[in-house]
Design an enzyme around this catalytic site. Sequence first.
Site, PDB file in Angstrom:
ATOM      1  N   TYR A 123       0.877  -1.324   0.054  1.00  0.00           N
ATOM      2  CA  TYR A 123      -0.066  -0.126   0.005  1.00  0.00           C
ATOM      3  C   TYR A 123       0.617   1.279  -0.045  1.00  0.00           C
ATOM      4  CZ  TYR A 123      -4.273  -2.614   0.524  1.00  0.00           C
ATOM      5  OH  TYR A 123      -5.239  -3.661   0.291  1.00  0.00           O
ATOM      6  N   LYS A 170       3.656 -14.584   5.118  1.00  0.00           N
ATOM      7  CA  LYS A 170       4.026 -15.592   4.084  1.00  0.00           C
ATOM      8  C   LYS A 170       5.673 -15.515   4.342  1.00  0.00           C
ATOM      9  CE  LYS A 170       3.289 -18.307   0.612  1.00  0.00           C
ATOM     10  NZ  LYS A 170       2.645 -19.418   0.600  1.00  0.00           N
ATOM     11  N   ASP A 203      -1.646 -18.543   3.728  1.00  0.00           N
ATOM     12  CA  ASP A 203      -2.396 -19.510   2.582  1.00  0.00           C
ATOM     13  C   ASP A 203      -3.051 -20.507   3.475  1.00  0.00           C
ATOM     14  OD1 ASP A 203       0.229 -20.169   3.237  1.00  0.00           O
ATOM     15  OD2 ASP A 203       0.488 -21.359   1.352  1.00  0.00           O
ATOM     16  N   ASP A 227      -6.233  -6.896   4.629  1.00  0.00           N
ATOM     17  CA  ASP A 227      -7.122  -6.283   3.846  1.00  0.00           C
ATOM     18  C   ASP A 227      -8.023  -7.664   3.525  1.00  0.00           C
ATOM     19  OD1 ASP A 227      -8.701  -4.881   2.208  1.00  0.00           O
ATOM     20  OD2 ASP A 227      -7.272  -4.873   0.434  1.00  0.00           O
TER      21      ASP A 227
END
Length: 331
Positions: A123, A170, A203, A227
């Site tokens: 962002y 991640k 995930d 988000d």
Amino acid sequence: MHNITLIPGDGIGPEITEAMLTAVEATGVKINWERVEAGADVIDKYGTPLPEHVLESIRKNKVAIKGPLTTPIGTGFRSVNVALRRELDLYTCLRPAKSIKGVKSRFDNIDIVIVRENTEDLYAGIERQIDKDTAESIKRITRGASERIAKYAFEYAVKENRKKVTAVTKANICKFSDGLFLEACQKIAQNYPQIDYEERLIDNMCMQLVQKPELYDVLVLPNMYGDIISDLAAGLIGGLGIAPGGNIGDGIALFEPVHGSAPKYKGLYKTNPTALILSAVMMLKYIGETEASERLYKAVADVIGEGKTVTYDLGGSASTLEMGKAIAEKV
Ligand code: NAD
């Protein structure tokens, strides 16, 4: 008397704002609303979608509530929502996802709080077109921002009697950026031995939330994952129409629903005002009007529980304003 900045927003923003004002006014809390406009509609008038007087108003009042603002996809101006968060250093995006009795969804026992870092990651908008077939975005993560969001998540857990904080990254793939975020969470976790701490890969987190959401409590995430998981969590409790949020910095806060401006519903007075009204519930608590905040929450829960005056997304046929009025009457 509380001075609060009000940004109705665009798309469905003005109509849900009307319903929210009716419901909040019914609590009797004295609020002097300072109404300002932002977004695409004000560009002609001010030459920018985020005029300086909007920022000044929030800086002065320290508390604001807003409807959604449309961001053009692909080209056009950058997100006003993201700019507001960055300009005002509203580094925490706090999004509780709590089941409400009477809402049809796969689960009825969700009580998850998302603590999303709000100022950096993808962002930050550091991206460029390298040539006509190649573009790149830089995922920027800093230790300072990561430690402060981790601290917020743990402090929140302590204050709200929560048991566990889960850091979601991640870090197996983004070893430097997400690795740094994770390191920050691990460091801060050591200061809160009374709160359980665990880690998940994003995930796996998605699958776990869909299968066993009851195992999760407070989640702390970098901006982009936060988000995406916010919408997933909204889906778990029955949709975007009932998912509130707050953007919080040090001594300053801007409350807004998780959902966007739903342009296809603009002007139809069909959409659910609950997400914005629950954002106002968070706002009332933030300004110390705890009793009014609880009363408003109960009114929302009662109206939804009865299921008579609810909007289409909750299986009813009430208009936005009818639902707002029903909530106001319960208050
Ligand atoms: P959206 O959240 O606006 O709408 C997606 C769908 O969710 C809608 O079509 C509708 O079916 C449902 N929905 C949303 N709000 C609802 C409500 N109150 N009641 C009932 N159903 C509701 O997402 P989008 O279509 O991807 O985005 C539209 C615009 O909103 C884009 O320009 C986007 O950039 C912007 N946006 C703004 C914010 C914000 O202001 N903070 C947040 C997200 C998206």
